[in-house]
Design an enzyme around this catalytic site. Sequence first.
Site, PDB file in Angstrom:
ATOM      1  N   THR A 170     -35.138   5.790  56.222  1.00 47.78           N
ATOM      2  CA  THR A 170     -34.793   4.629  57.028  1.00 47.78           C
ATOM      3  C   THR A 170     -33.536   4.937  57.823  1.00 47.78           C
ATOM      4  O   THR A 170     -32.559   5.439  57.269  1.00 47.78           O
ATOM      5  CB  THR A 170     -34.576   3.376  56.172  1.00 47.78           C
ATOM      6  OG1 THR A 170     -35.802   3.029  55.525  1.00 47.78           O
ATOM      7  CG2 THR A 170     -34.127   2.189  57.027  1.00 47.78           C
ATOM      8  N   PHE A 172     -30.391   3.560  59.706  1.00 47.84           N
ATOM      9  CA  PHE A 172     -29.526   2.390  59.745  1.00 47.84           C
ATOM     10  C   PHE A 172     -28.523   2.509  60.881  1.00 47.84           C
ATOM     11  O   PHE A 172     -28.093   3.623  61.226  1.00 47.84           O
ATOM     12  CB  PHE A 172     -28.749   2.251  58.430  1.00 47.84           C
ATOM     13  CG  PHE A 172     -29.604   1.870  57.247  1.00 47.84           C
ATOM     14  CD1 PHE A 172     -29.760   0.536  56.885  1.00 47.84           C
ATOM     15  CD2 PHE A 172     -30.232   2.838  56.489  1.00 47.84           C
ATOM     16  CE1 PHE A 172     -30.538   0.181  55.794  1.00 47.84           C
ATOM     17  CE2 PHE A 172     -31.015   2.493  55.401  1.00 47.84           C
ATOM     18  CZ  PHE A 172     -31.169   1.152  55.053  1.00 47.84           C
TER      19      PHE A 172
END
Length: 269
Positions: A170, A172
Amino acid sequence: MQVAFQGEPGAYSEQAIFEYYGAVETQPCETFDDVFAAVTSGTCESGLVPIENSLAGSIHQNYDLLLRHELHIVGEYFLRVRHCLIGFPGADKSKIRRVISHPQALGQCAGTLRNLGVKTEPVYDTAGSVKMLKESGERTTAAIASKRAAEIYGMQILEEGIEDNPENYTRFLTISITPVEPTAEAKTSIGFTLKNQPGALFKALSVFALRDIDLTKIESRPLAGKPWEYLFYIDFIGSLKNDTVRRALDHLREYALMLRVLGSYPRFK
């Protein structure tokens, strides 16, 4: 320093904060809107929000929030997401009948869950699913979340690394009221709109191609109140301090109805 994130303590977003910033105070928020509000109001010095996952794609809501708030992207971080099957201490994995977690986590572990022959139930948050499990007392139910979530709530990891695809990352973004001036290799994020006419997007992208500027991300979002018209978001390699980048953006302004620089920040490697 206090950093806002969406979710319960033990969420992957909080894990990313500690890996990115080190020892800081964290502020859990119920929604992504609350994260942006906490930074805008000065309650927190910065916030960290997911913007895309290597398997599930973009978090569209956060693209919209970036444009809606007068904040700056000041950094990025890539987190390797490692899902754990979590139950009560002493629980028998073979007796688990139901698994709860965020819909994205359930989807990323779909193959493992099919092999276990369990029912699944989506809930609001990965770490929150562990909190809910502990409060329920249901020993035939398990949750999917991070290793740290199991530690925080005093639960047991029944199996670690249950995601179907190990290439699960992921990305960020860190947001702040105050922009930064990156000294190392930089990335810049922008948002813009164009006239709805033939060749408009081609012309917009050509300002980067003509200058050999590397585009790393292109995203389109519906323009609120104008059906079938779109906002475009682009990430590219380079800093606003670079003359070539500034000339490219000046060129883009000739075609764009609106252009907003969302941030110029150190590129994560």
